[in-house]
Scaffold this active site. Structure first.
Site: not given
Ligand SMILES: Cc1cc2nc3c(=O)[nH]c(=O)nc-3n(C[C@H](O)[C@H](O)[C@H](O)COP(=O)(O)OP(=O)(O)OC[C@H]3O[C@@H](n4cnc5c(N)ncnc54)[C@H](O)[C@@H]3O)c2cc1C
Length: 306
Positions: A130, A159, A180, A184-185
């Protein structure tokens, strides 16, 4: 709201107390099947029956003693055996600070070697790393590069919000890394990460265009880890335009989010994996999930009323 939630995710008092509150524990169940590897295996089995294999991550980060890091490594080695015994198609993805990166780079690398080697031998699949906050970016890239030179079956998360992601990608392409892509979180300052959500989405798409071509030309494994339906539709269109076969396009999403979209993509012939996060140390991870969609906070509040 996002900033407050991300700040609370690092608050020590909250970290110790919140996991004891019943209404929060109930709300967390939406995003994780339980706290044990058996809970995760049961969930993975159900998803696999629908053509959606899983990725496991045991929640926890920033261990403070080397014994804890060793315990985490042993835990994953044992999880690999349990996955193999059930004959499941499950990959492992780990945070380096859970394997002691704050304490010893060499030890964290050694633990990664052990897990990668076992995942390759017992499961025949890839071990993923990650990406955490920017303070760990250089060390994560360095560790990954060393690991990848020894083992082919390892991948890394990148990210889209990072200002330097394109130049990092140049180096990762040279390593022929499986990648992957996520938005970015973490809470990062403007000098490190793009702040506007719209611009992060655009950068995600620009990176997708670049990486889809790489997959087409070199067969590199690229995973688009997002729940963003508009973005997914654009990536699908782009893949069609460049003539990438459907089965080479892979998406990953989190357990409990957009499950019907996961099924829909599988039915259309794309690869999908569901990331199942589980374990006892869910507090910081759960707060980041709330920060991604502050509407989730209402879900927690509804549980108080219930
Ligand atoms: C398989 C996977 C691995 C990941 N690994 C990492 C990592 O190693 N490092 C890192 O920094 N981040 C990681 N992330 C998190 C990522 O960075 C985002 O913060 C997260 O995926 C939310 O962004 P989004 O792309 O879904 O888009 P967004 O624009 O945030 O969301 C799009 C839509 O998805 C739905 N949604 C998104 N999040 C949520 C939620 N929490 N609850 C309910 N509905 C939601 C909503 O309907 C939203 O409108 C990972 C995510 C996934 C899916």
């Amino acid at each position: 709201m996002r900033t407050i939630l991300l700040q609370l995710s690092r608050n020590q008092w909250m970290k110790e107390h919140v996991p004891r509150w019943k209404f929060v524990r109930r709300a967390v169940r939406r995003f994780m099947p339980g706290e044990t590897v058996e809970d995760a295996l049961d969930a993975a089995e159900k998803f696999e029956r629908e053509g959606i294999p899983a990725v496991f991550t045991r929640l926890g980060e920033n261990v403070t003693e080397m014994e804890q890091a060793r315990e985490v490594c042993d835990y994953y080695l044992d999880a690999v055996d349990k996955i193999a015994e059930r004959g499941l198609n499950v990959e492992i993805s780990v945070k380096l600070t859970q394997l002691g990166l704050d304490l010893s780079f060499d030890a964290a690398l050694e633990y990664c070697r052990e897990i990668t080697c076992k995942a390759g031998n017992r499961l025949g699949n890839e071990f993923f790393i990650d990406m955490e906050g920017s303070a760990y970016l250089n060390r994560t890239l360095e560790l990954y590069s060393r690991l990848k030179q020894e083992f082919d079956n390892t991948g890394l998360c990148i990210q889209a919000y990072s200002h330097r992601v394109n130049s990092d990608l140049d180096d990762l392409f040279d390593l022929n890394a499986s990648l992957r892509l996520v938005k970015g979180a973490y809470k990062e300052p403007p000098g490190i990460a793009i702040q506007s959500k719209k611009k992060v989405d655009e950068n995600f798409f620009a990176l997708s265009q670049r990486t889809l071509r790489r997959t087409k030309e070199h067969g590199t494994r690229m995973i688009y880890a997002t729940h963003d339906e508009k973005l997914i539709a654009r990536i699908v269109d782009e893949a069609k335009q460049i003539g990438l076969p459907d089965e080479q396009l892979e998406f990953q999403m989190l357990y409990g989010i957009k499950t019907s979209l996961q099924r829909e993509l599988v039915q259309k012939g794309y690869k999908v994996r569901v990331l199942i996060a589980y374990g006892e140390s869910w507090y910081p991870w759960y707060m980041r999930r709330l920060a991604e969609r502050p509407a989730n906070v209402w879900f927690v509040l509804k549980n108080i009323i219930r």
